[in-house]
Design a protein around this motif. Sequence first.
Motif, PDB file in Angstrom:
ATOM      1  N   ASP A 128      -5.110  -1.165 -13.900  1.00  0.00           N
ATOM      2  CA  ASP A 128      -6.474  -1.208 -13.366  1.00  0.00           C
ATOM      3  C   ASP A 128      -6.917   0.237 -13.154  1.00  0.00           C
ATOM      4  N   ILE A 129      -7.894   0.694 -13.952  1.00  0.00           N
ATOM      5  CA  ILE A 129      -8.281   2.102 -13.963  1.00  0.00           C
ATOM      6  C   ILE A 129      -9.801   2.202 -13.854  1.00  0.00           C
ATOM      7  N   PRO A 130     -10.352   2.209 -12.649  1.00  0.00           N
ATOM      8  CA  PRO A 130     -11.814   2.277 -12.492  1.00  0.00           C
ATOM      9  C   PRO A 130     -12.370   3.575 -13.084  1.00  0.00           C
ATOM     10  N   LEU A 131     -13.234   3.445 -14.092  1.00  0.00           N
ATOM     11  CA  LEU A 131     -13.784   4.616 -14.790  1.00  0.00           C
ATOM     12  C   LEU A 131     -15.172   4.996 -14.290  1.00  0.00           C
ATOM     13  N   GLN A 132     -15.947   4.038 -13.837  1.00  0.00           N
ATOM     14  CA  GLN A 132     -17.290   4.194 -13.277  1.00  0.00           C
ATOM     15  C   GLN A 132     -18.362   4.484 -14.318  1.00  0.00           C
ATOM     16  N   HIS A 133     -18.066   5.277 -15.346  1.00  0.00           N
ATOM     17  CA  HIS A 133     -19.012   5.522 -16.444  1.00  0.00           C
ATOM     18  C   HIS A 133     -18.239   6.175 -17.576  1.00  0.00           C
ATOM     19  N   TRP A 184       8.102  -8.687 -11.309  1.00  0.00           N
ATOM     20  CA  TRP A 184       6.934  -7.987 -11.841  1.00  0.00           C
ATOM     21  C   TRP A 184       6.503  -6.913 -10.852  1.00  0.00           C
ATOM     22  N   VAL A 185       6.120  -5.751 -11.378  1.00  0.00           N
ATOM     23  CA  VAL A 185       5.450  -4.715 -10.594  1.00  0.00           C
ATOM     24  C   VAL A 185       4.108  -4.449 -11.261  1.00  0.00           C
ATOM     25  N   ARG A 186       3.050  -4.539 -10.483  1.00  0.00           N
ATOM     26  CA  ARG A 186       1.694  -4.376 -11.029  1.00  0.00           C
ATOM     27  C   ARG A 186       1.017  -3.185 -10.356  1.00  0.00           C
ATOM     28  N   LEU A 187       0.230  -2.451 -11.123  1.00  0.00           N
ATOM     29  CA  LEU A 187      -0.376  -1.204 -10.649  1.00  0.00           C
ATOM     30  C   LEU A 187      -1.898  -1.336 -10.643  1.00  0.00           C
ATOM     31  N   LEU A 188      -2.493  -1.181  -9.468  1.00  0.00           N
ATOM     32  CA  LEU A 188      -3.952  -1.224  -9.333  1.00  0.00           C
ATOM     33  C   LEU A 188      -4.490   0.128  -8.850  1.00  0.00           C
ATOM     34  N   TYR A 189      -5.781   0.343  -9.086  1.00  0.00           N
ATOM     35  CA  TYR A 189      -6.522   1.500  -8.561  1.00  0.00           C
ATOM     36  C   TYR A 189      -5.957   2.836  -9.058  1.00  0.00           C
ATOM     37  N   VAL A 190      -5.814   2.942 -10.356  1.00  0.00           N
ATOM     38  CA  VAL A 190      -5.346   4.178 -10.975  1.00  0.00           C
ATOM     39  C   VAL A 190      -6.533   5.131 -11.151  1.00  0.00           C
ATOM     40  N   VAL A 231       2.507  -5.919  -6.015  1.00  0.00           N
ATOM     41  CA  VAL A 231       1.278  -5.289  -6.487  1.00  0.00           C
ATOM     42  C   VAL A 231       1.066  -4.009  -5.681  1.00  0.00           C
ATOM     43  N   LEU A 232       1.161  -2.860  -6.365  1.00  0.00           N
ATOM     44  CA  LEU A 232       1.020  -1.566  -5.697  1.00  0.00           C
ATOM     45  C   LEU A 232      -0.452  -1.191  -5.612  1.00  0.00           C
ATOM     46  N   ILE A 233      -0.901  -0.861  -4.413  1.00  0.00           N
ATOM     47  CA  ILE A 233      -2.312  -0.554  -4.191  1.00  0.00           C
ATOM     48  C   ILE A 233      -2.450   0.701  -3.340  1.00  0.00           C
ATOM     49  N   SER A 234      -3.597   1.319  -3.446  1.00  0.00           N
ATOM     50  CA  SER A 234      -4.042   2.394  -2.557  1.00  0.00           C
ATOM     51  C   SER A 234      -5.428   2.761  -3.041  1.00  0.00           C
ATOM     52  N   GLN A 235      -6.040   3.740  -2.421  1.00  0.00           N
ATOM     53  CA  GLN A 235      -7.331   4.185  -2.952  1.00  0.00           C
ATOM     54  C   GLN A 235      -7.152   4.965  -4.248  1.00  0.00           C
ATOM     55  N   ASP A 236      -5.980   5.596  -4.399  1.00  0.00           N
ATOM     56  CA  ASP A 236      -5.691   6.413  -5.586  1.00  0.00           C
ATOM     57  C   ASP A 236      -4.189   6.371  -5.822  1.00  0.00           C
ATOM     58  N   THR A 237      -3.724   5.359  -6.566  1.00  0.00           N
ATOM     59  CA  THR A 237      -2.283   5.219  -6.771  1.00  0.00           C
ATOM     60  C   THR A 237      -1.705   6.357  -7.607  1.00  0.00           C
ATOM     61  N   THR A 238      -2.515   6.948  -8.483  1.00  0.00           N
ATOM     62  CA  THR A 238      -2.008   7.974  -9.394  1.00  0.00           C
ATOM     63  C   THR A 238      -1.531   9.219  -8.659  1.00  0.00           C
ATOM     64  N   SER A 239      -2.121   9.527  -7.523  1.00  0.00           N
ATOM     65  CA  SER A 239      -1.779  10.760  -6.809  1.00  0.00           C
ATOM     66  C   SER A 239      -0.598  10.592  -5.871  1.00  0.00           C
ATOM     67  N   TYR A 240       0.079   9.452  -5.944  1.00  0.00           N
ATOM     68  CA  TYR A 240       1.179   9.219  -5.016  1.00  0.00           C
ATOM     69  C   TYR A 240       2.180  10.385  -5.043  1.00  0.00           C
ATOM     70  N   GLY A 241       2.489  10.885  -3.855  1.00  0.00           N
ATOM     71  CA  GLY A 241       3.523  11.895  -3.685  1.00  0.00           C
ATOM     72  C   GLY A 241       3.058  13.329  -3.738  1.00  0.00           C
ATOM     73  N   ARG A 279       0.853  -1.188   0.000  1.00  0.00           N
ATOM     74  CA  ARG A 279       0.000   0.000   0.000  1.00  0.00           C
ATOM     75  C   ARG A 279       0.888   1.236   0.000  1.00  0.00           C
ATOM     76  N   ILE A 280       0.728   2.061  -1.037  1.00  0.00           N
ATOM     77  CA  ILE A 280       1.628   3.212  -1.191  1.00  0.00           C
ATOM     78  C   ILE A 280       1.045   4.499  -0.612  1.00  0.00           C
ATOM     79  N   SER A 281      -0.241   4.504  -0.324  1.00  0.00           N
ATOM     80  CA  SER A 281      -0.860   5.686   0.283  1.00  0.00           C
ATOM     81  C   SER A 281      -2.136   5.244   0.980  1.00  0.00           C
ATOM     82  N   GLU A 282      -2.701   6.136   1.741  1.00  0.00           N
ATOM     83  CA  GLU A 282      -3.928   5.851   2.480  1.00  0.00           C
ATOM     84  C   GLU A 282      -4.902   6.996   2.274  1.00  0.00           C
TER      85      GLU A 282
END
Length: 468
Positions: free
Chosen positions: A262-267, A232-238, A198-208, A153-156
């Motif tokens: 993994d990029i949840p778009l919702q619509h 392997w490095v895998r990216l989830l929750y972008v 496997v890198l995870i968080s609620q929003d991996t894109t905003s890391y830092g 988990r890279i962020s909370e």
Amino acid sequence: MISLGCPKNLVDSEMILGNMGLAGFRITARPEDADVIVVNTCGFIDKAKEESVNTILEACELKRASPTPKKVIVTGCLGQRYGDDLRREIPEVDAIVGLGQYDSIGETLRSLVGADAVGADGGPLFQVSDPDFACHAETGRLRLTPSHFGYVRISEGCDNPCTFCAIPKIRGRFRSKPLRMIEDEVRELVDTGCKEVVLISQDTTSYGVDIDGVYALPRLLERVAGMPGVRWVRLLYVYPACFSDEMIEAIASIPEVVKYVDIPLQHISEKMLRRMGRRLGERGTRALLERMRDRIPGLYLRTTFIVGFPGEDECEFGILRDYVREFRFERLGVFTYSREENTPAFRLREDVPEEVVQERLEELMLAQQEVAFEQNRSRVGERVEVLLDRREGGRWVARSAGEAPEIDPTIIVDPAVGGGEGDPVERVEVDRRDRWKPGDFVEVRITGHQDYDLLASPSIAERAAVGR
């Protein structure tokens, strides 16, 4: 420990178990054998909350029927969000511990075991406070995944304004872990056999961005990928709104970063994206996905969509359905809208009738099924490197870079059968086959598919390697 919900919850469970082990508690896999049952709950949507409540009730029933004293502790998102309700509605629970009190669970257990400790009002012990706490190092975990892959988990927390989501209320504001802390966690995983991070968080894109105002995900990917032992490095929750060209380039250019996002778009409809509070509209979302497909060769895209959000009419749903058929996502999940308290969408009306929601769910999944089955057929004959997860009978359950663990379909490998295009099928000797073990990378040839799963056999090169 009964762990429910997403991989982020799983990391919490691993940390709790690690702390309990260090504190001298023995851990059992059977609730019947335990003196204390800890239920780590999910409270994100209605179905998850229902599963969590039912699991708590089952644990309380075990406690009631047990010939020896048992205690039940509830923690996780449901405990954080609805702790007061749980304390009132399920008084059989002995303690409710919030997300910010994991470090004190050992003390809670000691106060419960062999004692009749209760809260000040005679109910369960209640330890729930503001979730907006600092990030802590998540080392010393007792791993619940196979040793060859692990979650970091890279962020909370989360700062995004999605109108349907209660996570900011549950988990607090967005905060990134320091890079050095993440490296320490990866190093510990690798030392215990981890090959896929496997890198995870609620929003991996905003890391830092909360640390120094810079979106540092590309730098993080480079550092993790460069650590010895990481394959392997895998990216989830972008989160799509912050997904930059620099991030696309990092995924495309770093060999250890698998070409999977993994990029949840919702619509996809502009109207629905606005109502959902998404920061990237329809045009921007379509353009981003096209850039990703163009610039990341061999990309596997996974997304999730919500059907039945208030105000979704036939036109808006049609835009979504047509896009699913047109864009042809490699991986896709669909959720029905869950009306969550204390979210902006909770006040929205224009509800979609439940029968219509279910029809749309089925229609969208059938549209994706056609895409998925056609993609599986197109992969027959492909030679691909896979990671062996586990053996079931005489066959192996494996994944290529295009399949995330515990989420996506798998590749079923029969190691006793070899054969490539133009190569006669032959049996591989049992002693050679048995040299495989979980965590091995092997080359296979896709031979067919079974629903969503692929079927494979060792490639010519792999059979030659196994024979050496």
